[in-house]
Design an enzyme around this catalytic site. Structure first.
Site, PDB file in Angstrom:
ATOM      1  N   GLY A  39       0.838  -1.195   0.000  1.00 15.30           N
ATOM      2  CA  GLY A  39       0.000   0.000   0.000  1.00 15.30           C
ATOM      3  C   GLY A  39       0.868   1.238   0.000  1.00 15.30           C
ATOM      4  O   GLY A  39       2.050   1.171   0.353  1.00 15.30           O
ATOM      5  N   GLN A  59       3.063   9.965   1.276  1.00 18.96           N
ATOM      6  CA  GLN A  59       4.364   9.290   1.424  1.00 18.96           C
ATOM      7  C   GLN A  59       5.331   9.655   0.302  1.00 18.96           C
ATOM      8  O   GLN A  59       6.541   9.451   0.438  1.00 18.96           O
ATOM      9  CB  GLN A  59       4.187   7.766   1.494  1.00 18.96           C
ATOM     10  CG  GLN A  59       3.523   7.322   2.799  1.00 18.96           C
ATOM     11  CD  GLN A  59       3.345   5.830   2.859  1.00 18.96           C
ATOM     12  OE1 GLN A  59       2.402   5.288   2.299  1.00 18.96           O
ATOM     13  NE2 GLN A  59       4.254   5.136   3.528  1.00 18.96           N
ATOM     14  N   CYS A  89       5.671  -0.103   7.758  1.00 19.44           N
ATOM     15  CA  CYS A  89       5.374   1.090   6.973  1.00 19.44           C
ATOM     16  C   CYS A  89       6.622   1.483   6.207  1.00 19.44           C
ATOM     17  O   CYS A  89       7.713   1.521   6.771  1.00 19.44           O
ATOM     18  CB  CYS A  89       4.941   2.230   7.898  1.00 19.44           C
ATOM     19  SG  CYS A  89       4.496   3.738   7.008  1.00 19.44           S
ATOM     20  N   LEU A  90       6.435   1.790   4.918  1.00 18.46           N
ATOM     21  CA  LEU A  90       7.583   2.165   4.084  1.00 18.46           C
ATOM     22  C   LEU A  90       8.211   3.467   4.584  1.00 18.46           C
ATOM     23  O   LEU A  90       9.368   3.735   4.267  1.00 18.46           O
ATOM     24  CB  LEU A  90       7.139   2.313   2.622  1.00 18.46           C
ATOM     25  CG  LEU A  90       6.682   0.998   1.973  1.00 18.46           C
ATOM     26  CD1 LEU A  90       6.069   1.259   0.596  1.00 18.46           C
ATOM     27  CD2 LEU A  90       7.845   0.013   1.851  1.00 18.46           C
ATOM     28  N   HIS A 149      -4.670   1.384   7.408  1.00 21.57           N
ATOM     29  CA  HIS A 149      -3.314   1.951   7.573  1.00 21.57           C
ATOM     30  C   HIS A 149      -3.124   3.135   6.612  1.00 21.57           C
ATOM     31  O   HIS A 149      -2.613   4.190   7.007  1.00 21.57           O
ATOM     32  CB  HIS A 149      -2.304   0.827   7.314  1.00 21.57           C
ATOM     33  CG  HIS A 149      -0.866   1.226   7.281  1.00 21.57           C
ATOM     34  ND1 HIS A 149       0.064   0.746   8.177  1.00 21.57           N
ATOM     35  CD2 HIS A 149      -0.168   2.028   6.431  1.00 21.57           C
ATOM     36  CE1 HIS A 149       1.264   1.251   7.889  1.00 21.57           C
ATOM     37  NE2 HIS A 149       1.145   2.034   6.830  1.00 21.57           N
ATOM     38  N   GLU A 150      -3.578   2.964   5.358  1.00 24.87           N
ATOM     39  CA  GLU A 150      -3.412   4.037   4.350  1.00 24.87           C
ATOM     40  C   GLU A 150      -4.316   5.228   4.659  1.00 24.87           C
ATOM     41  O   GLU A 150      -3.920   6.380   4.478  1.00 24.87           O
ATOM     42  CB  GLU A 150      -3.696   3.519   2.939  1.00 24.87           C
ATOM     43  CG  GLU A 150      -2.873   2.325   2.478  1.00 24.87           C
ATOM     44  CD  GLU A 150      -1.390   2.448   2.733  1.00 24.87           C
ATOM     45  OE1 GLU A 150      -0.882   3.584   2.809  1.00 24.87           O
ATOM     46  OE2 GLU A 150      -0.725   1.409   2.877  1.00 24.87           O
ATOM     47  N   HIS A 203      -2.783   7.436   7.068  1.00 25.85           N
ATOM     48  CA  HIS A 203      -1.794   8.351   6.463  1.00 25.85           C
ATOM     49  C   HIS A 203      -2.475   9.623   5.934  1.00 25.85           C
ATOM     50  O   HIS A 203      -1.915  10.716   6.032  1.00 25.85           O
ATOM     51  CB  HIS A 203      -1.072   7.675   5.288  1.00 25.85           C
ATOM     52  CG  HIS A 203       0.095   6.812   5.657  1.00 25.85           C
ATOM     53  ND1 HIS A 203       1.208   7.284   6.325  1.00 25.85           N
ATOM     54  CD2 HIS A 203       0.363   5.504   5.399  1.00 25.85           C
ATOM     55  CE1 HIS A 203       2.099   6.297   6.483  1.00 25.85           C
ATOM     56  NE2 HIS A 203       1.599   5.200   5.928  1.00 25.85           N
TER      57      HIS A 203
HETATM   58  O1  GNR Z   1       3.977  -2.547   2.689  1.00 25.10           O
HETATM   59  C1  GNR Z   1       3.277  -2.416   3.699  1.00 25.10           C
HETATM   60  N1  GNR Z   1       2.937  -3.506   4.430  1.00 25.10           N
HETATM   61  C2  GNR Z   1       1.987  -3.476   5.435  1.00 25.10           C
HETATM   62  C3  GNR Z   1       1.906  -4.589   6.270  1.00 25.10           C
HETATM   63  C4  GNR Z   1       0.964  -4.634   7.271  1.00 25.10           C
HETATM   64  C5  GNR Z   1       0.090  -3.578   7.451  1.00 25.10           C
HETATM   65  C6  GNR Z   1       0.179  -2.460   6.641  1.00 25.10           C
HETATM   66  C7  GNR Z   1       1.120  -2.413   5.634  1.00 25.10           C
HETATM   67  S1  GNR Z   1       1.195  -1.025   4.597  1.00 25.10           S
HETATM   68  C8  GNR Z   1       2.857  -1.055   4.131  1.00 25.10           C
HETATM   69  C9  GNR Z   1       3.143   0.010   3.086  1.00 25.10           C
HETATM   70  C10 GNR Z   1       2.922   1.376   3.680  1.00 25.10           C
HETATM   71  O2  GNR Z   1       3.675   1.913   4.455  1.00 25.10           O
HETATM   72  N2  GNR Z   1       1.813   1.977   3.368  1.00 25.10           N
HETATM   73  O3  GNR Z   1       1.524   3.175   3.899  1.00 25.10           O
HETATM   74 NI    NI Z   2       2.542   3.281   5.801  1.00 24.89          NI
END
Ligand code: GNR
Ligand code: NI
Length: 172
Positions: free
Chosen positions: A46, A51, A94-95, A136-137, A140
């Site tokens: 995601g 980001q 999270c990246l 999660h997104e 953000h």
């Molecule tokens: O790549 C991602 N893996 C992930 C694993 C578990 C829960 C959420 C994520 S999102 C993350 C990519 C990211 O930072 N998206 O904002």
């Molecule tokens: Ni993230």
């Protein structure tokens, strides 16, 4: 095909509340394509526009497994219309917080209304990893990071580690 740089904690832009997209036009589709390129290259499942430094309410996800057909989803101006009472726990990453993983509890299932890449309104039900990733997104888009859902002690440790790394790469 344009891979863009991903902002890393403690970049203050990650705390911005992103603005709704007024019109789904070619510029928005181009941005979504760049986000998908950036996400697949990372690799991640995601990515939210902020980001890569763009404070617009756009996110992309693809939770297909290796070997499965890619299943990219572009989500614009999302609204969670319902969330299940049952919660589930996933180990998240999270990246923008590389190499840190921690358990986060969230609603197990959600209903989501959004605009797709053609500007058409869609509504889906999500569970499992897709539900977690979408939540999660959407965090953000509101300037919220997954470490905001863990204990203060753990969050403090992560923040200090990334603040130190940022100071050191400034000097280098
Ligand atoms: O790549 C991602 N893996 C992930 C694993 C578990 C829960 C959420 C994520 S999102 C993350 C990519 C990211 O930072 N998206 O904002
Ligand atoms: Ni993230």
């Amino acid at each position: 095909m344009t891979k863009r740089d991903i902002l890393i904690l403690p970049d203050p832009k990650l705390r911005l509340v992103s603005e709704p997209v007024a019109r789904v036009d070619d510029a928005v589709r181009q941005l979504a394509d760049d986000m998908l390129d950036t996400m697949y290259a990372a690799p991640g499942i995601g990515l939210a526009a902020i980001q890569i430094g763009v404070p617009s309410r756009i996110l992309v996800v693809d939770v297909a497994r290796e070997g499965e057909e890619p299943a990219p989803l572009v989500v614009i101006n999302p609204e969670i219309v319902w969330a299940s009472e049952e919660h589930s726990v996933y180990q998240e990453g999270c990246l923008s917080i590389p190499e840190y993983y921690e358990d986060v509890e969230r609603p197990e299932k959600i209903g989501l209304r959004f605009l797709d890449r053609n500007g058409a309104e869609r509504e889906i039900e999500a569970d499992g990893l897709l539900s977690t990733c979408l939540q999660h997104e959407i965090d953000h888009l509101n300037g919220v990071l997954f470490i905001d859902h863990i204990s203060r002690l753990k969050r403090g440790r992560v923040l200090r580690k990334f603040q130190k790394q940022a100071r050191q790469s400034e000097k280098a």
